[in-house]
Write a protein that holds these residues in place. Structure first.
Motif, PDB file in Angstrom:
ATOM      1  N   SER A 155    -107.449 -24.620 132.605  1.00  0.00           N
ATOM      2  CA  SER A 155    -108.083 -25.240 133.779  1.00  0.00           C
ATOM      3  C   SER A 155    -108.752 -26.582 133.460  1.00  0.00           C
ATOM      4  CB  SER A 155    -109.118 -24.281 134.395  1.00  0.00           C
ATOM      5  OG  SER A 155    -108.524 -23.063 134.771  1.00  0.00           O
ATOM      6  N   MET A 156    -108.278 -27.250 132.453  1.00  0.00           N
ATOM      7  CA  MET A 156    -108.903 -28.507 132.015  1.00  0.00           C
ATOM      8  C   MET A 156    -108.976 -29.540 133.139  1.00  0.00           C
ATOM      9  SD  MET A 156    -107.835 -30.823 128.726  1.00  0.00           S
ATOM     10  CE  MET A 156    -108.813 -32.227 128.181  1.00  0.00           C
ATOM     11  N   PHE A 157    -107.892 -29.664 133.921  1.00  0.00           N
ATOM     12  CA  PHE A 157    -107.853 -30.634 135.017  1.00  0.00           C
ATOM     13  C   PHE A 157    -107.686 -29.942 136.374  1.00  0.00           C
ATOM     14  CE2 PHE A 157    -105.974 -32.706 131.250  1.00  0.00           C
ATOM     15  CZ  PHE A 157    -106.862 -33.755 131.093  1.00  0.00           C
ATOM     16  N   MET A 158    -107.951 -28.669 136.440  1.00  0.00           N
ATOM     17  CA  MET A 158    -107.731 -27.924 137.681  1.00  0.00           C
ATOM     18  C   MET A 158    -108.553 -28.516 138.833  1.00  0.00           C
ATOM     19  SD  MET A 158    -108.130 -23.839 138.312  1.00  0.00           S
ATOM     20  CE  MET A 158    -107.679 -23.086 139.873  1.00  0.00           C
ATOM     21  N   GLY A 159    -107.878 -28.757 139.952  1.00  0.00           N
ATOM     22  CA  GLY A 159    -108.559 -29.289 141.124  1.00  0.00           C
ATOM     23  C   GLY A 159    -108.761 -30.789 141.118  1.00  0.00           C
ATOM     24  N   CYS A 160    -108.203 -31.488 140.134  1.00  0.00           N
ATOM     25  CA  CYS A 160    -108.304 -32.960 140.083  1.00  0.00           C
ATOM     26  C   CYS A 160    -107.237 -33.543 141.009  1.00  0.00           C
ATOM     27  CB  CYS A 160    -108.133 -33.472 138.656  1.00  0.00           C
ATOM     28  SG  CYS A 160    -109.470 -33.000 137.543  1.00  0.00           S
ATOM     29  N   SER A 161    -107.464 -33.426 142.287  1.00  0.00           N
ATOM     30  CA  SER A 161    -106.424 -33.729 143.271  1.00  0.00           C
ATOM     31  C   SER A 161    -106.109 -35.216 143.410  1.00  0.00           C
ATOM     32  CB  SER A 161    -106.828 -33.155 144.636  1.00  0.00           C
ATOM     33  OG  SER A 161    -108.103 -33.644 145.020  1.00  0.00           O
ATOM     34  N   SER A 162    -106.955 -36.092 142.853  1.00  0.00           N
ATOM     35  CA  SER A 162    -106.688 -37.530 142.920  1.00  0.00           C
ATOM     36  C   SER A 162    -106.161 -38.094 141.608  1.00  0.00           C
ATOM     37  CB  SER A 162    -107.971 -38.290 143.307  1.00  0.00           C
ATOM     38  OG  SER A 162    -108.447 -37.885 144.570  1.00  0.00           O
ATOM     39  N   LEU A 163    -106.060 -37.254 140.606  1.00  0.00           N
ATOM     40  CA  LEU A 163    -105.626 -37.712 139.280  1.00  0.00           C
ATOM     41  C   LEU A 163    -104.161 -38.127 139.310  1.00  0.00           C
ATOM     42  CD1 LEU A 163    -106.639 -37.925 136.294  1.00  0.00           C
ATOM     43  CD2 LEU A 163    -105.639 -35.656 135.934  1.00  0.00           C
ATOM     44  N   VAL A 164    -103.879 -39.391 138.909  1.00  0.00           N
ATOM     45  CA  VAL A 164    -102.501 -39.884 138.957  1.00  0.00           C
ATOM     46  C   VAL A 164    -101.887 -40.043 137.569  1.00  0.00           C
ATOM     47  CG1 VAL A 164    -102.777 -41.038 141.174  1.00  0.00           C
ATOM     48  CG2 VAL A 164    -103.309 -42.286 139.079  1.00  0.00           C
ATOM     49  N   SER A 165    -102.733 -40.098 136.537  1.00  0.00           N
ATOM     50  CA  SER A 165    -102.187 -40.244 135.182  1.00  0.00           C
ATOM     51  C   SER A 165    -103.173 -39.693 134.168  1.00  0.00           C
ATOM     52  CB  SER A 165    -101.892 -41.712 134.865  1.00  0.00           C
ATOM     53  OG  SER A 165    -103.087 -42.478 134.851  1.00  0.00           O
ATOM     54  N   ILE A 166    -102.649 -39.322 133.015  1.00  0.00           N
ATOM     55  CA  ILE A 166    -103.493 -38.847 131.924  1.00  0.00           C
ATOM     56  C   ILE A 166    -103.072 -39.571 130.645  1.00  0.00           C
ATOM     57  CG2 ILE A 166    -103.869 -36.564 132.925  1.00  0.00           C
ATOM     58  CD1 ILE A 166    -101.814 -35.507 130.880  1.00  0.00           C
ATOM     59  N   PRO A 167    -103.988 -39.746 129.710  1.00  0.00           N
ATOM     60  CA  PRO A 167    -103.602 -40.359 128.440  1.00  0.00           C
ATOM     61  C   PRO A 167    -102.821 -39.356 127.608  1.00  0.00           C
ATOM     62  CG  PRO A 167    -105.855 -39.609 128.308  1.00  0.00           C
ATOM     63  CD  PRO A 167    -105.419 -39.373 129.724  1.00  0.00           C
ATOM     64  N   GLN A 168    -102.236 -39.804 126.538  1.00  0.00           N
ATOM     65  CA  GLN A 168    -101.552 -38.877 125.641  1.00  0.00           C
ATOM     66  C   GLN A 168    -102.587 -37.960 125.002  1.00  0.00           C
ATOM     67  OE1 GLN A 168     -98.653 -40.601 123.068  1.00  0.00           O
ATOM     68  NE2 GLN A 168     -98.626 -38.869 121.665  1.00  0.00           N
ATOM     69  N   LEU A 169    -102.357 -36.666 125.102  1.00  0.00           N
ATOM     70  CA  LEU A 169    -103.284 -35.680 124.569  1.00  0.00           C
ATOM     71  C   LEU A 169    -102.668 -34.979 123.367  1.00  0.00           C
ATOM     72  CD1 LEU A 169    -104.419 -33.979 127.917  1.00  0.00           C
ATOM     73  CD2 LEU A 169    -105.666 -35.709 126.614  1.00  0.00           C
ATOM     74  N   ASP A 170    -103.471 -34.768 122.351  1.00  0.00           N
ATOM     75  CA  ASP A 170    -103.016 -34.000 121.192  1.00  0.00           C
ATOM     76  C   ASP A 170    -103.271 -32.527 121.484  1.00  0.00           C
ATOM     77  OD1 ASP A 170    -102.494 -32.757 118.795  1.00  0.00           O
ATOM     78  OD2 ASP A 170    -103.632 -34.182 117.567  1.00  0.00           O
ATOM     79  N   THR A 171    -102.230 -31.833 121.911  1.00  0.00           N
ATOM     80  CA  THR A 171    -102.342 -30.414 122.246  1.00  0.00           C
ATOM     81  C   THR A 171    -101.595 -29.554 121.227  1.00  0.00           C
ATOM     82  OG1 THR A 171    -100.416 -30.628 123.708  1.00  0.00           O
ATOM     83  CG2 THR A 171    -102.597 -30.877 124.714  1.00  0.00           C
ATOM     84  N   SER A 172    -101.378 -30.108 120.050  1.00  0.00           N
ATOM     85  CA  SER A 172    -100.539 -29.446 119.046  1.00  0.00           C
ATOM     86  C   SER A 172    -101.114 -28.122 118.549  1.00  0.00           C
ATOM     87  CB  SER A 172    -100.296 -30.379 117.852  1.00  0.00           C
ATOM     88  OG  SER A 172    -101.526 -30.791 117.271  1.00  0.00           O
ATOM     89  N   ASN A 173    -102.419 -27.917 118.698  1.00  0.00           N
ATOM     90  CA  ASN A 173    -103.030 -26.658 118.281  1.00  0.00           C
ATOM     91  C   ASN A 173    -103.309 -25.721 119.455  1.00  0.00           C
ATOM     92  OD1 ASN A 173    -103.291 -26.999 115.392  1.00  0.00           O
ATOM     93  ND2 ASN A 173    -104.813 -28.577 115.818  1.00  0.00           N
ATOM     94  N   GLY A 174    -102.916 -26.142 120.636  1.00  0.00           N
ATOM     95  CA  GLY A 174    -103.212 -25.368 121.828  1.00  0.00           C
ATOM     96  C   GLY A 174    -102.448 -24.056 121.921  1.00  0.00           C
ATOM     97  N   THR A 175    -103.158 -22.993 122.287  1.00  0.00           N
ATOM     98  CA  THR A 175    -102.531 -21.698 122.512  1.00  0.00           C
ATOM     99  C   THR A 175    -102.701 -21.231 123.961  1.00  0.00           C
ATOM    100  OG1 THR A 175    -104.539 -20.534 121.784  1.00  0.00           O
ATOM    101  CG2 THR A 175    -102.853 -20.960 120.119  1.00  0.00           C
ATOM    102  N   TYR A 176    -103.727 -21.744 124.644  1.00  0.00           N
ATOM    103  CA  TYR A 176    -103.990 -21.328 126.033  1.00  0.00           C
ATOM    104  C   TYR A 176    -103.945 -22.550 126.938  1.00  0.00           C
ATOM    105  CZ  TYR A 176    -105.938 -18.704 129.939  1.00  0.00           C
ATOM    106  OH  TYR A 176    -106.109 -18.085 131.158  1.00  0.00           O
ATOM    107  N   PHE A 177    -102.973 -22.528 127.876  1.00  0.00           N
ATOM    108  CA  PHE A 177    -102.782 -23.644 128.795  1.00  0.00           C
ATOM    109  C   PHE A 177    -102.834 -23.198 130.257  1.00  0.00           C
ATOM    110  CE2 PHE A 177    -100.732 -24.980 124.850  1.00  0.00           C
ATOM    111  CZ  PHE A 177    -101.143 -26.306 124.721  1.00  0.00           C
ATOM    112  N   GLY A 178    -103.353 -22.015 130.524  1.00  0.00           N
ATOM    113  CA  GLY A 178    -103.373 -21.487 131.879  1.00  0.00           C
ATOM    114  C   GLY A 178    -104.033 -22.434 132.871  1.00  0.00           C
ATOM    115  N   SER A 179    -103.328 -22.740 133.964  1.00  0.00           N
ATOM    116  CA  SER A 179    -103.843 -23.575 135.067  1.00  0.00           C
ATOM    117  C   SER A 179    -104.342 -24.941 134.608  1.00  0.00           C
ATOM    118  CB  SER A 179    -104.969 -22.839 135.817  1.00  0.00           C
ATOM    119  OG  SER A 179    -104.465 -21.776 136.591  1.00  0.00           O
ATOM    120  N   MET A 180    -103.827 -25.447 133.530  1.00  0.00           N
ATOM    121  CA  MET A 180    -104.317 -26.721 132.987  1.00  0.00           C
ATOM    122  C   MET A 180    -104.298 -27.838 134.033  1.00  0.00           C
ATOM    123  SD  MET A 180    -102.979 -28.752 129.592  1.00  0.00           S
ATOM    124  CE  MET A 180    -103.813 -30.217 128.970  1.00  0.00           C
ATOM    125  N   PHE A 181    -103.195 -27.934 134.793  1.00  0.00           N
ATOM    126  CA  PHE A 181    -103.070 -28.984 135.809  1.00  0.00           C
ATOM    127  C   PHE A 181    -103.004 -28.407 137.225  1.00  0.00           C
ATOM    128  CE2 PHE A 181    -101.130 -30.686 131.912  1.00  0.00           C
ATOM    129  CZ  PHE A 181    -101.818 -31.885 131.773  1.00  0.00           C
TER     130      PHE A 181
END
Length: 240
Positions: A89-115
Motif C-alpha cells: 500500500s505504499m502509493f495506495m489511493g494516490c489518485s493524482s500520481l502520474v509518475s514515479i522515480p525508479q525504485l530499488d525493490t530488489s529485496n521486496g517480498t510484499y507488494f500487496g496493493s502497492m499502487f
C-alpha cells in the motif's frame, strides 16, 4: 427565541481562514460557512509531510503506507528503498500520481496493493518483484495504466486481482516461465498481441502439478490462435 449577538470581526476572521485553507478568494455567506468548514481536509498529504517516513525508509525494511491516500501529489522525489522488503500500500489511493522515480525493490517480498487506486498512473519504467511472494491487488484500479516493465512473478504465491480494473493496459511482459499461480486480465481488453504472447510465455509448465487458470478478457480470448491455446493447455493451464 433568544437574541444571539454575532461579532462581525470574528465572522470575517473565520471567512478569511476558510479562504486561506481552500485557496480561494470567493465570498462566503454566513449560511455557507458550516459546509465550507466541513469540506476542509485536516490531513497534510504533501510529500513534505512524509519526510520523516522517507528518512526512516532508507534505513529500515518497511516502506508500507508511505504515501497512503496522498490523493493530491502528482510526482514523488527519488527515494532510497534498497533495504525495504515491505512495499504494501505504499502509493495506495494516490489518485493524482502520474509518475514515479525508479525504485530499488530488489529485496521486496510484499507488494500487496502497492499502487492500488493510482488511477492517473500511466506507466512504470522499472520494477523488480522477483522476490515478491504477495502481489495481490498490486495494480488494482490503475485504470489509466498503459504499460508496465517486464515482471518476474517466479516467487509469487498470491497473485489475487493484481490487474483488476486495468482497463487501459496495453503493454506488459513477463519473465519466461515465472507465473505459477492463477492470474486475471479480465478487464484488460486492449492487450497487444506481443503482450498476449509474453503472458503465455510467462506461464510456468505445471505438468504433474495442480492446474491453474489464466483469465482473459472475452475479446482477448477470442484473439488467441490455435497454437497459443494448445501451448497454454500443454502447460496444464486453463483459460477462462
Amino acid at each position: 427565541m433568544a437574541n444571539v449577538l454575532i461579532n462581525s470581526t470574528s465572522i470575517v476572521n473565520i471567512a478569511n481562514a476558510i479562504r486561506e485553507k481552500t485557496n480561494t478568494t470567493k465570498g462566503l455567506k454566513l449560511s455557507e460557512m458550516p459546509s465550507a468548514i466541513e469540506s476542509i481536509t485536516t490531513e497534510d498529504t504533501s510529500v513534505g509531510s512524509r519526510q520523516w517516513w522517507l528518512d526512516a525508509c532508507s534505513q529500515k525494511t518497511y516502506c508500507g503506507y508511505m504515501f497512503y491516500d496522498c490523493s493530491l501529489i502528482t510526482t514523488i522525489p527519488p527515494i532510497d528503498t534498497s533495504n525495504s522488503t515491505h512495499f504494501g500500500s505504499m502509493f495506495m489511493g494516490c489518485s493524482s500520481l502520474v509518475s514515479i522515480p525508479q525504485l530499488d525493490t530488489s529485496n521486496g517480498t510484499y507488494f500487496g496493493s502497492m499502487f492500488n487506486g493510482c488511477s492517473s498512473l500511466i506507466s512504470v519504467d522499472s520494477l523488480d518483484v522477483s522476490k515478491g511472494t504477495y502481489l495481490g491487488y498490486m495494480f488494482k484500479n490503475c485504470n489509466s495504466l498503459v504499460s508496465l516493465p517486464t515482471l518476474d512473478f517466479s516467487s509469487g504465491t498470491n497473485l489475487s486481482n493484481v490487474f483488476q480494473n486495468c482497463f487501459a493496459l496495453e503493454d506488459i511482459s513477463f519473465a519466461p516461465n515465472s507465473i505459477k499461480m492463477s492470474l486475471r486480465f479480465a478487464q484488460s481488453s486492449l492487450l497487444s498481441d506481443e503482450s498476449i504472447q509474453s503472458i503465455i510465455d510467462g506461464l510456468a509448465d505445471l505438468t504433474g502439478a495442480t492446474a491453474q487458470t489464466l483469465s482473459l478478457n472475452t475479446g482477448v480470448k477470442a484473439r488467441l490462435t490455435t497454437q497459443q491455446s494448445e501451448n497454454i493447455a500443454s502447460k496444464n493451464w486453463n483459460v477462462a
